[in-house]
Write a protein that holds these residues in place. Structure first.
Motif: not given
Length: 167
Positions: A20, A132, A137
């Protein structure tokens, strides 16, 4: 050999190591690449391999949250700007202006890798900031709510939004 995957070993390795906020810089044939950069040369003849081809492949392989490029792409090269918009539609990525000087002076030395194309298109230099997966996530199972930036990217992806360079 894996079908429908990046075959260039150095490029595949560079993309596999992205985290990231890491930067991938995709450039035209004439961009001044720093001597110590992780340089991946894909240009071998004028126009081959084109920067658009590289961006299309990267779009399918990696999540990016921001695409920085010179405002001259929008203002002086409308065909390239439309192509870039088309490539990044529905990606959730934003477009941010960066002068050519900033791309050379600030972004190139900070890039995790620099991919040189064979493009002779003016201003065809794009700094891609890795992200991401905004869905993976933050799941219902985790119970963790995404921050506004992730929610915004999710909405942009689901709405298939066309990115615009605002500044």
């Amino acid at each position: 050999m894996k079908a429908d995957r990046i075959l260039h070993p150095k490029l595949a390795e560079a993309l596999a190591t992205l985290g990231h906020t890491d930067i991938v810089l995709v450039t035209d044939a004439g961009f001044p690449i720093p001597a110590d950069a992780n340089r991946i040369d894909l240009g071998f003849w004028p126009g081959t391999i084109d920067v658009r081809e590289i961006l299309r492949v990267l779009r399918t392989e990696v999540f990016f949250e921001d695409i920085r490029f010179a405002p001259e792409v929008r203002d002086c090269h409308p065909a390239l700007y439309r192509d870039i918009q088309h490539i990044w539609t529905g990606s959730g990525a934003t477009f941010t202006a960066a002068t050519h000087e900033a791309l050379c002076r600030d972004i190139a030395p900070a890039a995790k890798c620099i991919i040189r194309s064979g493009s002779f298109d003016p201003w065809a230099n794009f700094a891609l900031t890795a992200s991401t997966d905004p869905f993976a996530w933050f799941t219902q199972e985790s119970g963790v709510k995404p921050l506004p930036a992730y929610s915004s990217r999710r909405e942009s992806i689901l709405a298939n939004r066309v990115p615009e360079l605002l500044s």
